[in-house]
Motif scaffolding. Structure first.
Motif, short mmCIF file in Angstrom:
data_model
loop_
_atom_site.label_atom_id
_atom_site.label_comp_id
_atom_site.label_asym_id
_atom_site.label_seq_id
_atom_site.Cartn_x
_atom_site.Cartn_y
_atom_site.Cartn_z
N ARG A 192 122.67 -48.49 65.14
CA ARG A 192 123.34 -49.61 65.80
C ARG A 192 122.25 -50.57 66.26
N VAL A 193 122.60 -51.81 66.54
CA VAL A 193 121.59 -52.78 66.95
C VAL A 193 122.05 -53.50 68.20
N ASN A 194 121.09 -53.92 69.00
CA ASN A 194 121.40 -54.65 70.23
C ASN A 194 120.28 -55.64 70.51
N LEU A 195 120.55 -56.58 71.43
CA LEU A 195 119.56 -57.59 71.80
C LEU A 195 119.37 -57.60 73.30
N CYS A 196 118.13 -57.78 73.72
CA CYS A 196 117.86 -58.02 75.13
C CYS A 196 118.14 -59.48 75.44
N GLY A 197 118.32 -59.78 76.72
CA GLY A 197 118.62 -61.14 77.12
C GLY A 197 117.39 -62.04 77.07
N PRO A 198 117.58 -63.33 77.35
CA PRO A 198 116.46 -64.28 77.36
C PRO A 198 115.34 -63.84 78.30
N ASP A 199 114.11 -64.04 77.87
CA ASP A 199 112.91 -63.68 78.64
C ASP A 199 112.75 -62.17 78.82
N TYR A 200 113.53 -61.40 78.06
CA TYR A 200 113.39 -59.94 78.10
C TYR A 200 113.02 -59.43 76.70
N ALA A 201 112.41 -58.27 76.68
CA ALA A 201 112.04 -57.62 75.42
C ALA A 201 112.31 -56.13 75.57
N PHE A 202 112.45 -55.48 74.43
CA PHE A 202 112.69 -54.04 74.47
C PHE A 202 111.36 -53.32 74.69
N ASN A 203 111.33 -52.48 75.70
CA ASN A 203 110.11 -51.74 76.04
C ASN A 203 110.29 -50.29 75.60
N LEU A 205 108.47 -47.86 76.05
CA LEU A 205 107.97 -46.88 77.03
C LEU A 205 109.08 -46.41 77.96
N ILE A 206 110.08 -47.25 78.16
CA ILE A 206 111.18 -46.88 79.05
C ILE A 206 112.52 -46.87 78.32
N ASN A 207 112.46 -47.21 77.01
CA ASN A 207 113.68 -47.27 76.19
C ASN A 207 114.75 -48.15 76.81
N ALA A 208 114.32 -49.34 77.25
CA ALA A 208 115.24 -50.28 77.87
C ALA A 208 114.65 -51.68 77.80
N CYS A 209 115.49 -52.66 78.08
CA CYS A 209 115.01 -54.04 78.13
C CYS A 209 114.19 -54.23 79.40
N ASP A 210 113.11 -55.01 79.26
CA ASP A 210 112.17 -55.21 80.36
C ASP A 210 111.70 -56.66 80.30
N GLY A 211 111.09 -57.13 81.38
CA GLY A 211 110.51 -58.46 81.34
C GLY A 211 109.51 -58.54 80.18
N GLU A 213 106.87 -60.05 79.77
CA GLU A 213 105.47 -59.95 80.14
C GLU A 213 105.01 -58.51 80.33
N ASN A 214 105.97 -57.58 80.44
CA ASN A 214 105.61 -56.17 80.63
C ASN A 214 105.52 -55.40 79.32
N VAL A 215 105.84 -56.07 78.21
CA VAL A 215 105.87 -55.41 76.93
C VAL A 215 104.70 -55.91 76.08
N THR A 216 103.86 -54.99 75.65
CA THR A 216 102.66 -55.36 74.89
C THR A 216 103.03 -56.16 73.64
N GLY A 217 102.39 -57.31 73.50
CA GLY A 217 102.60 -58.12 72.32
C GLY A 217 103.86 -58.97 72.36
N CYS A 218 104.56 -58.97 73.49
CA CYS A 218 105.83 -59.70 73.55
C CYS A 218 105.87 -60.72 74.68
N ALA A 219 104.74 -61.00 75.34
CA ALA A 219 104.74 -61.96 76.43
C ALA A 219 105.11 -63.34 75.90
N ILE A 220 105.92 -64.08 76.65
CA ILE A 220 106.34 -65.41 76.24
C ILE A 220 105.45 -66.43 76.94
#
Length: 220
Positions: A192-203, A205-211, A213-220
């Motif tokens: 199945r597929v899902n999307l995190c909200g704006p300014d969030y990325a899938f982390n 390390l915690i198997n959840a959406c996170d800011g 800036e907290n996800v390596t390689g995904c800072a905006i």
């Protein structure tokens, strides 16, 4: 004394009256109501003050004998149980619609995310929410792995990696390699597929959406 000539008209009148009562009782079990037609699923008898009128639902809709008296009795097939009344009128297709009314899937097993609503023979193509597939069995958008005629792997472009022997997790998470917001959920071995909200990325390390800036390689 009543003569034979008098008796005959009386008997005849009684016979006609009984015939009318019998005919009305066959067509109108009650003075007001709507009743199915034997062997037909899209026709019905409407009785108003004891007068019966045969009516036919629009092509693609069926008569629901359980519909409330003030509601429209012609409804989508998914909402109607015709029992043994299997016969319907010939279809009236148009260039885009197989019937005048109804919901129909658009695309093949690898393109399951669209459906068409036919209204008076005019087809309106609609999209399911992101990652969901149209389920013709329920007229709803659902997870693709729950839709019988959808190839979830082909539709989502992702196949769940095999699990190590003896380490079976019921749910697994995988971040998309090309989109930090997108992640896949493997339920058993189906994706199945899902999307995190704006300014969030899938982390992962915690198997959840996170800011982001907290996800390596995904800072905006």
């Amino acid at each position: 004394m009543m003569s034979f000539s008098t008796v005959v008209p009386v008997v005849a009148a009684v016979s006609v009256a009984l015939f009318c009562i019998h005919a009305n009782s066959q067509s109108c079990p009650e003075k007001n109501g709507r009743y199915p037609v034997s062997d037909e699923c899209d026709a019905y008898i409407e009785c108003v003050d004891g007068i019966a009128e045969r009516k036919l639902c629009p092509d693609g809709l069926l008569f629901n004998e359980n519909a409330r008296i003030f509601s429209y009795p012609c409804q989508y097939p998914i909402d109607v149980d015709c029992g043994r009344r299997g016969r319907t009128q010939p279809a009236i297709p148009t260039e885009s619609c197989p019937h005048q009314f109804g919901y129909y899937r658009v695309g093949d097993r690898s393109h399951c995310g669209q459906f068409m609503n036919c209204d008076n023979g005019v087809g309106h193509v609609l999209d399911c929410p992101y990652g969901l597939a149209f389920n013709i069995a329920t007229y709803q958008c659902d997870w693709p792995d729950l839709v019988e005629d959808c190839d979830a792997e082909a539709f989502l472009g992702f196949r769940c990696p095999p699990q190590a022997e003896g380490l079976v997790a019921p749910i697994r998470f995988y971040r998309s390699p090309d989109d930090c917001r997108k992640y896949f959920i493997c339920v058993g071995d189906r994706p199945r597929v899902n999307l995190c909200g704006p300014d969030y990325a899938f982390n992962p390390l915690i198997n959840a959406c996170d800011g982001a800036e907290n996800v390596t390689g995904c800072a905006i």
